[in-house]
Design a protein around this motif. Structure first.
Motif, mmCIF file in Angstrom:
data_model
loop_
_atom_site.group_PDB
_atom_site.id
_atom_site.type_symbol
_atom_site.label_atom_id
_atom_site.label_comp_id
_atom_site.label_asym_id
_atom_site.label_seq_id
_atom_site.Cartn_x
_atom_site.Cartn_y
_atom_site.Cartn_z
ATOM 1 N N SER A 91 0.814 -1.220 0.000
ATOM 2 C CA SER A 91 0.000 0.000 0.000
ATOM 3 C C SER A 91 0.847 1.270 0.000
ATOM 4 C CB SER A 91 -0.940 0.002 1.216
ATOM 5 O OG SER A 91 -0.203 0.050 2.428
ATOM 6 N N ASP A 92 2.165 1.141 0.229
ATOM 7 C CA ASP A 92 3.028 2.320 0.328
ATOM 8 C C ASP A 92 3.635 2.769 -1.000
ATOM 9 O OD1 ASP A 92 2.998 2.885 3.228
ATOM 10 O OD2 ASP A 92 3.805 0.866 3.381
ATOM 11 N N ASN A 93 3.389 2.025 -2.064
ATOM 12 C CA ASN A 93 3.803 2.435 -3.421
ATOM 13 C C ASN A 93 5.304 2.699 -3.549
ATOM 14 O OD1 ASN A 93 1.100 2.407 -4.485
ATOM 15 N ND2 ASN A 93 0.734 4.318 -3.379
ATOM 16 N N LEU A 94 6.095 1.764 -3.045
ATOM 17 C CA LEU A 94 7.545 1.793 -3.219
ATOM 18 C C LEU A 94 8.008 0.423 -3.690
ATOM 19 C CD1 LEU A 94 8.819 3.707 -0.052
ATOM 20 C CD2 LEU A 94 9.212 4.407 -2.413
ATOM 21 N N ASN A 95 9.192 0.365 -4.283
ATOM 22 C CA ASN A 95 9.796 -0.934 -4.563
ATOM 23 C C ASN A 95 10.146 -1.588 -3.231
ATOM 24 O OD1 ASN A 95 11.034 1.161 -6.809
ATOM 25 N ND2 ASN A 95 10.268 -0.746 -7.683
ATOM 26 N N MET A 96 10.125 -2.935 -3.197
ATOM 27 C CA MET A 96 10.356 -3.630 -1.941
ATOM 28 C C MET A 96 11.403 -4.725 -2.095
ATOM 29 S SD MET A 96 6.519 -3.903 -0.271
ATOM 30 C CE MET A 96 5.933 -5.083 -1.496
ATOM 31 N N ILE A 97 12.262 -4.846 -1.079
ATOM 32 C CA ILE A 97 13.222 -5.939 -1.013
ATOM 33 C C ILE A 97 12.455 -7.246 -0.816
ATOM 34 C CG2 ILE A 97 15.137 -6.933 0.309
ATOM 35 C CD1 ILE A 97 15.958 -4.456 -1.198
ATOM 36 N N ASN A 98 12.822 -8.271 -1.541
ATOM 37 C CA ASN A 98 12.134 -9.556 -1.435
ATOM 38 C C ASN A 98 12.627 -10.319 -0.202
ATOM 39 O OD1 ASN A 98 10.551 -11.785 -2.060
ATOM 40 N ND2 ASN A 98 12.111 -12.680 -3.376
ATOM 41 N N TYR A 99 12.326 -9.754 0.959
ATOM 42 C CA TYR A 99 12.762 -10.357 2.222
ATOM 43 C C TYR A 99 12.028 -9.629 3.343
ATOM 44 C CZ TYR A 99 16.049 -12.653 5.443
ATOM 45 O OH TYR A 99 16.625 -13.440 6.412
ATOM 46 N N SER A 100 11.196 -10.342 4.084
ATOM 47 C CA SER A 100 10.425 -9.718 5.157
ATOM 48 C C SER A 100 11.105 -9.928 6.506
ATOM 49 C CB SER A 100 9.009 -10.299 5.201
ATOM 50 O OG SER A 100 8.274 -9.751 6.281
ATOM 51 N N LEU A 101 11.283 -8.839 7.248
ATOM 52 C CA LEU A 101 11.914 -8.898 8.563
ATOM 53 C C LEU A 101 10.910 -8.793 9.704
ATOM 54 C CD1 LEU A 101 15.022 -6.579 8.016
ATOM 55 C CD2 LEU A 101 14.991 -9.059 8.121
ATOM 56 N N SER A 102 9.658 -8.463 9.387
ATOM 57 C CA SER A 102 8.681 -8.235 10.444
ATOM 58 C C SER A 102 7.278 -8.412 9.880
ATOM 59 C CB SER A 102 8.843 -6.823 11.018
ATOM 60 O OG SER A 102 8.634 -5.859 9.988
ATOM 61 N N SER A 103 6.292 -8.398 10.766
ATOM 62 C CA SER A 103 4.895 -8.408 10.334
ATOM 63 C C SER A 103 4.094 -7.463 11.215
ATOM 64 C CB SER A 103 4.306 -9.823 10.392
ATOM 65 O OG SER A 103 4.281 -10.302 11.721
ATOM 66 N N TRP A 104 3.187 -6.765 10.587
ATOM 67 C CA TRP A 104 2.296 -5.821 11.259
ATOM 68 C C TRP A 104 1.084 -6.610 11.731
ATOM 69 C CZ3 TRP A 104 -0.389 -1.178 8.418
ATOM 70 C CH2 TRP A 104 -0.532 -0.098 9.308
ATOM 71 N N GLN A 105 0.958 -6.813 13.043
ATOM 72 C CA GLN A 105 -0.161 -7.578 13.588
ATOM 73 C C GLN A 105 -1.130 -6.607 14.245
ATOM 74 O OE1 GLN A 105 0.487 -11.266 15.466
ATOM 75 N NE2 GLN A 105 2.278 -11.785 14.268
ATOM 76 N N LEU A 106 -2.109 -6.183 13.483
ATOM 77 C CA LEU A 106 -3.044 -5.159 13.934
ATOM 78 C C LEU A 106 -4.129 -5.754 14.822
ATOM 79 C CD1 LEU A 106 -3.381 -3.209 10.577
ATOM 80 C CD2 LEU A 106 -2.225 -2.427 12.656
ATOM 81 N N ALA A 107 -4.277 -5.176 16.009
ATOM 82 C CA ALA A 107 -5.278 -5.656 16.960
ATOM 83 C C ALA A 107 -5.923 -4.462 17.662
ATOM 84 C CB ALA A 107 -4.640 -6.588 17.987
ATOM 85 N N PHE A 108 -7.080 -4.686 18.260
ATOM 86 C CA PHE A 108 -7.770 -3.618 18.978
ATOM 87 C C PHE A 108 -7.227 -3.491 20.391
ATOM 88 C CE2 PHE A 108 -11.369 -4.832 16.042
ATOM 89 C CZ PHE A 108 -11.283 -3.690 15.266
ATOM 90 N N ALA A 109 -7.018 -2.248 20.816
ATOM 91 C CA ALA A 109 -6.713 -1.930 22.205
ATOM 92 C C ALA A 109 -7.925 -1.185 22.767
ATOM 93 C CB ALA A 109 -5.462 -1.066 22.307
ATOM 94 N N VAL A 110 -8.418 -1.637 23.919
ATOM 95 C CA VAL A 110 -9.630 -1.063 24.503
ATOM 96 C C VAL A 110 -9.394 -0.778 25.982
ATOM 97 C CG1 VAL A 110 -11.126 -2.286 22.869
ATOM 98 C CG2 VAL A 110 -10.592 -3.333 25.083
ATOM 99 N N ALA A 111 -10.219 0.093 26.559
ATOM 100 C CA ALA A 111 -10.142 0.344 27.995
ATOM 101 C C ALA A 111 -10.571 -0.911 28.743
ATOM 102 C CB ALA A 111 -11.035 1.521 28.369
ATOM 103 N N GLN A 112 -9.873 -1.233 29.819
ATOM 104 C CA GLN A 112 -10.179 -2.457 30.562
ATOM 105 C C GLN A 112 -11.605 -2.485 31.081
ATOM 106 O OE1 GLN A 112 -7.210 -2.859 33.638
ATOM 107 N NE2 GLN A 112 -5.768 -3.924 32.298
ATOM 108 N N ASN A 113 -12.144 -1.324 31.463
ATOM 109 C CA ASN A 113 -13.482 -1.311 32.044
ATOM 110 C C ASN A 113 -14.600 -1.584 31.038
ATOM 111 O OD1 ASN A 113 -13.607 1.078 30.616
ATOM 112 N ND2 ASN A 113 -13.570 2.418 32.426
ATOM 113 N N GLN A 114 -14.242 -1.709 29.757
ATOM 114 C CA GLN A 114 -15.265 -2.046 28.771
ATOM 115 C C GLN A 114 -15.582 -3.533 28.735
ATOM 116 O OE1 GLN A 114 -15.682 0.296 24.992
ATOM 117 N NE2 GLN A 114 -13.468 0.444 25.228
ATOM 118 N N GLN A 115 -14.718 -4.331 29.353
ATOM 119 C CA GLN A 115 -14.925 -5.778 29.399
ATOM 120 C C GLN A 115 -15.010 -6.405 28.003
ATOM 121 O OE1 GLN A 115 -14.828 -7.481 32.395
ATOM 122 N NE2 GLN A 115 -14.308 -5.455 33.176
#
Length: 247
Positions: A91-115
């Protein structure tokens, strides 16, 4: 004809190796992202930083790392002011090295009192307002999943130059009328645990996206070939030793 083609390929290959042998420096910029790359007490650290340094340990190529806001880093790479940016995807519209060093693991963070403990729990809410970082271009799959959850999306800057900035980001859950932040799971859990914040980060990721090293082929094609070659030369043992330092 076959001999001619072979000679052309050999010539191109020799030219590429000659260009690589003249490379003395790789200029790399990144946006702070624990545990992959960050600045601590003026020193650049992180799993990806260590892997890149290891890849060039026995060479004469110097690596320089500069922490910048993500959009500025990406713009500078497009202009050729830096050779590479860490942690991008298609999605960043750049050329990319064919080698992944990490992964973006998107998750929700919520206030604890929301249960709230899982994505399924959010489906029972009358309103589900989610903040996304205005610095990043998210994959279409993320927006599709948020639409399925009937989420109202708000954009806000996630840039953090210090731990205080990170804590201030999570305070949004207490001071603003939103139910969740969409954040990188590993980074968020580390911040919440270290500062004992009243925040719960879902174990279940909404989306996982491999991250790559980006570059502009117009400016850094030869350097990209060299970088990819050096990364692929790393052994599984070397990579495991580095990753274990941050677990």
């Amino acid at each position: 004809m076959k001999i001619l083609i072979a000679l052309i390929v050999l010539s191109i290959t020799q030219a590429a190796f000659a260009a690589q042998s003249e490379i003395t420096q790789l200029r790399i910029c990144f946006s702070r992202w624990w545990p992959y790359n960050f600045t601590e007490a003026g020193e650049v650290k992180g799993m990806q930083v260590d892997i890149l340094k290891s890849a060039f340990k026995n060479t004469d190529v110097a690596l320089t790392f500069t922490e910048l806001p993500f959009k500025r880093c990406k713009d500078y790479v497009k202009l050729g002011k830096y050779d590479f940016i860490l942690d991008i995807d298609e999605s960043d519209n750049l050329n990319m090295i064919n080698y992944s060093l990490s992964s973006w693991q998107l998750a929700f963070a919520v206030a604890q009192n929301q249960q709230l403990k899982s994505i399924k729990d959010t489906q029972n809410l009358q309103e589900f307002r989610v903040i996304l970082a205005q610095e990043y271009d998210y994959p279409d799959d993320v927006y599709e999943k948020l639409t399925q959850l009937n989420a109202d999306i708000v954009r806000r800057s996630y840039y953090e130059a210090s731990d205080e900035d990170a804590k201030a980001l999570f305070s949004i859950l207490k001071t603003s009328h939103v139910e969740a932040l969409l954040v990188d799971r590993y980074w968020a859990k580390q911040i919440v645990s270290r500062f004992k914040l009243p925040v719960y980060v879902f174990d279940e990721p909404l989306h996982i996206e491999p991250q790559y090293i980006g570059y502009n082929a117009q400016h850094s094609a030869d350097k990209a070939l060299l970088l990819e070659k050096q990364l692929h030369a790393l052994s599984t043992q070397q990579l495991s030793q580095i990753r274990n330092r941050y677990r």
